[in-house]
Design a protein around this motif. Structure first.
Motif, PDB file in Angstrom:
ATOM      1  N   ILE A 177       1.244 -14.189  14.197  1.00  5.95           N
ATOM      2  CA  ILE A 177       1.205 -14.471  12.750  1.00  5.95           C
ATOM      3  C   ILE A 177       0.193 -13.560  12.067  1.00  5.95           C
ATOM      4  O   ILE A 177       0.472 -12.957  11.033  1.00  5.95           O
ATOM      5  N   LEU A 178      -0.995 -13.414  12.662  1.00  6.31           N
ATOM      6  CA  LEU A 178      -2.042 -12.576  12.092  1.00  6.31           C
ATOM      7  C   LEU A 178      -1.580 -11.127  11.989  1.00  6.31           C
ATOM      8  O   LEU A 178      -1.717 -10.487  10.945  1.00  6.31           O
ATOM      9  N   ARG A 179      -1.020 -10.629  13.064  1.00  9.47           N
ATOM     10  CA  ARG A 179      -0.557  -9.237  13.086  1.00  9.47           C
ATOM     11  C   ARG A 179       0.540  -9.006  12.054  1.00  9.47           C
ATOM     12  O   ARG A 179       0.510  -8.027  11.304  1.00  9.47           O
ATOM     13  N   ASN A 180       1.517  -9.900  12.005  1.00 13.03           N
ATOM     14  CA  ASN A 180       2.607  -9.757  11.037  1.00 13.03           C
ATOM     15  C   ASN A 180       2.096  -9.843   9.597  1.00 13.03           C
ATOM     16  O   ASN A 180       2.561  -9.102   8.719  1.00 13.03           O
ATOM     17  N   THR A 181       1.141 -10.718   9.360  1.00 15.11           N
ATOM     18  CA  THR A 181       0.544 -10.845   8.024  1.00 15.11           C
ATOM     19  C   THR A 181      -0.169  -9.555   7.650  1.00 15.11           C
ATOM     20  O   THR A 181      -0.035  -9.057   6.528  1.00 15.11           O
ATOM     21  N   PHE A 182      -0.931  -8.995   8.595  1.00 14.64           N
ATOM     22  CA  PHE A 182      -1.657  -7.755   8.341  1.00 14.64           C
ATOM     23  C   PHE A 182      -0.700  -6.629   7.949  1.00 14.64           C
ATOM     24  O   PHE A 182      -0.895  -5.947   6.940  1.00 14.64           O
ATOM     25  N   TYR A 183       0.352  -6.439   8.745  1.00 13.99           N
ATOM     26  CA  TYR A 183       1.274  -5.341   8.459  1.00 13.99           C
ATOM     27  C   TYR A 183       2.117  -5.605   7.207  1.00 13.99           C
ATOM     28  O   TYR A 183       2.441  -4.670   6.469  1.00 13.99           O
ATOM     29  N   SER A 184       2.439  -6.835   6.928  1.00 17.44           N
ATOM     30  CA  SER A 184       3.158  -7.151   5.683  1.00 17.44           C
ATOM     31  C   SER A 184       2.295  -6.831   4.475  1.00 17.44           C
ATOM     32  O   SER A 184       2.775  -6.250   3.490  1.00 17.44           O
ATOM     33  N   ASP A 185       1.008  -7.197   4.555  1.00 20.07           N
ATOM     34  CA  ASP A 185       0.093  -6.898   3.456  1.00 20.07           C
ATOM     35  C   ASP A 185      -0.064  -5.395   3.255  1.00 20.07           C
ATOM     36  O   ASP A 185      -0.148  -4.916   2.130  1.00 20.07           O
TER      37      ASP A 185
ATOM     38  N   ARG B 233       2.172  -3.079   3.971  1.00 17.56           N
ATOM     39  CA  ARG B 233       3.397  -2.562   3.354  1.00 17.56           C
ATOM     40  C   ARG B 233       3.395  -2.851   1.854  1.00 17.56           C
ATOM     41  O   ARG B 233       3.763  -2.002   1.047  1.00 17.56           O
ATOM     42  N   LYS B 234       2.974  -4.045   1.478  1.00 19.06           N
ATOM     43  CA  LYS B 234       2.918  -4.397   0.055  1.00 19.06           C
ATOM     44  C   LYS B 234       1.898  -3.528  -0.679  1.00 19.06           C
ATOM     45  O   LYS B 234       2.123  -3.124  -1.811  1.00 19.06           O
ATOM     46  N   ALA B 235       0.784  -3.250  -0.025  1.00 20.03           N
ATOM     47  CA  ALA B 235      -0.291  -2.474  -0.665  1.00 20.03           C
ATOM     48  C   ALA B 235       0.151  -1.052  -0.977  1.00 20.03           C
ATOM     49  O   ALA B 235      -0.369  -0.432  -1.909  1.00 20.03           O
ATOM     50  N   LYS B 236       1.103  -0.515  -0.211  1.00 19.50           N
ATOM     51  CA  LYS B 236       1.587   0.843  -0.481  1.00 19.50           C
ATOM     52  C   LYS B 236       2.236   0.941  -1.851  1.00 19.50           C
ATOM     53  O   LYS B 236       2.272   2.000  -2.451  1.00 19.50           O
ATOM     54  N   HIS B 237       2.765  -0.183  -2.329  1.00 19.86           N
ATOM     55  CA  HIS B 237       3.464  -0.198  -3.605  1.00 19.86           C
ATOM     56  C   HIS B 237       2.548  -0.569  -4.761  1.00 19.86           C
ATOM     57  O   HIS B 237       2.973  -0.580  -5.905  1.00 19.86           O
ATOM     58  N   GLU B 238       1.296  -0.894  -4.461  1.00 27.74           N
ATOM     59  CA  GLU B 238       0.345  -1.276  -5.501  1.00 27.74           C
ATOM     60  C   GLU B 238      -0.560  -0.099  -5.817  1.00 27.74           C
ATOM     61  O   GLU B 238      -0.877   0.708  -4.962  1.00 27.74           O
ATOM     62  N   VAL B 239      -0.971  -0.050  -7.066  1.00 27.58           N
ATOM     63  CA  VAL B 239      -1.870   1.010  -7.508  1.00 27.58           C
ATOM     64  C   VAL B 239      -3.149   0.355  -8.004  1.00 27.58           C
ATOM     65  O   VAL B 239      -3.104  -0.517  -8.872  1.00 27.58           O
ATOM     66  N   ALA B 240      -4.276   0.781  -7.449  1.00 25.26           N
ATOM     67  CA  ALA B 240      -5.554   0.272  -7.926  1.00 25.26           C
ATOM     68  C   ALA B 240      -5.818   0.862  -9.302  1.00 25.26           C
ATOM     69  O   ALA B 240      -5.760   2.073  -9.494  1.00 25.26           O
ATOM     70  N   ASP B 241      -6.071   0.014 -10.261  1.00 22.34           N
ATOM     71  CA  ASP B 241      -6.262   0.459 -11.639  1.00 22.34           C
ATOM     72  C   ASP B 241      -7.495  -0.220 -12.222  1.00 22.34           C
ATOM     73  O   ASP B 241      -7.413  -0.962 -13.196  1.00 22.34           O
ATOM     74  N   ILE B 242      -8.625   0.045 -11.629  1.00 23.06           N
ATOM     75  CA  ILE B 242      -9.871  -0.617 -12.016  1.00 23.06           C
ATOM     76  C   ILE B 242     -10.243  -0.315 -13.454  1.00 23.06           C
ATOM     77  O   ILE B 242     -10.668  -1.190 -14.194  1.00 23.06           O
ATOM     78  N   ASP B 243     -10.100   0.920 -13.874  1.00 23.50           N
ATOM     79  CA  ASP B 243     -10.493   1.320 -15.226  1.00 23.50           C
ATOM     80  C   ASP B 243      -9.379   1.167 -16.253  1.00 23.50           C
ATOM     81  O   ASP B 243      -9.570   1.467 -17.426  1.00 23.50           O
TER      82      ASP B 243
END
Length: 185
Positions: free
Chosen positions: A62-70, A72-82
């Motif tokens: 479960i931990l491993r699958n959660t890590f890799y799922s997160d 994969r999702k993060a690749k589609h997110e853009v950090a936009d702090i400013d």
């Protein structure tokens, strides 16, 4: 032979889960979040665990699958702090009106503190003059005066006349006007 409830055994696996999470994330805060997510998922899906099989292996999966799922999702997110990327996506409204929300707030911030406070209480929050006076610790007449002077000064700052006809046809301009009416009417 009765088997122990797997939920009772989750705590004993926390150190091993955290170590595995640290090896994956290389960040203690992220590792803690990952372990927490794992435990929550395990707890909610405990009915899918086959009693008698290896609980630790199930948790690690479960931990491993959660890590890799997160990840994969993060690749589609853009950090936009400013807010740089967000500002490029925003579309300014197309309108011919003189009144813009930004201009309203610039003018509103120029009012005296007492006038702003009175306008917020009476105009935006819907307080009666008596309630606003009680909140501010002054006479009702003082609040009425502050509201009146604040509205007049706001109208001056925004260069609005009582008899001025605003030609606003689009929804964005009408929304700005309606938001401002409580303060300048």
């Amino acid at each position: 032979m009765t088997h122990q409830d797997p939920r009772d055994q989750l705590v004993e696996h926390l150190p091993a889960l955290r170590g595995f999470a640290m090896s994956l994330t290389r960040n203690s805060s992220a590792a803690d979040d990952l372990v927490q997510d794992t435990i929550v998922k395990a707890w909610t899906k405990i009915d899918t665990f086959e009693v008698g099989t290896n609980l630790r292996a199930w948790l690690f999966t479960i931990l491993r699958n959660t890590f890799y799922s997160d990840r994969r999702k993060a690749k589609h997110e853009v950090a936009d702090i400013d807010g740089i990327h967000t500002s490029k996506l925003a579309q300014k409204p197309d309108h011919d009106g003189r009144l813009a929300l930004k201009d309203f707030w610039v003018a509103f911030k120029q009012l005296k503190d007492e006038q702003r406070e009175a306008l917020i209480l009476v105009g935006a929050s819907g307080f009666s003059y008596a309630e606003a006076a009680q909140t501010c610790g002054c006479a009702v007449g003082t609040i009425k005066s502050r509201v009146n002077r604040g509205r007049e000064h706001l109208a001056e700052l925004m260069e609005l006349d009582d008899d001025e006809s605003l030609e606003l046809t689009d929804n964005a301009s009408m929304a700005v006007l309606n938001a401002a009416k409580g303060f300048i009417a």
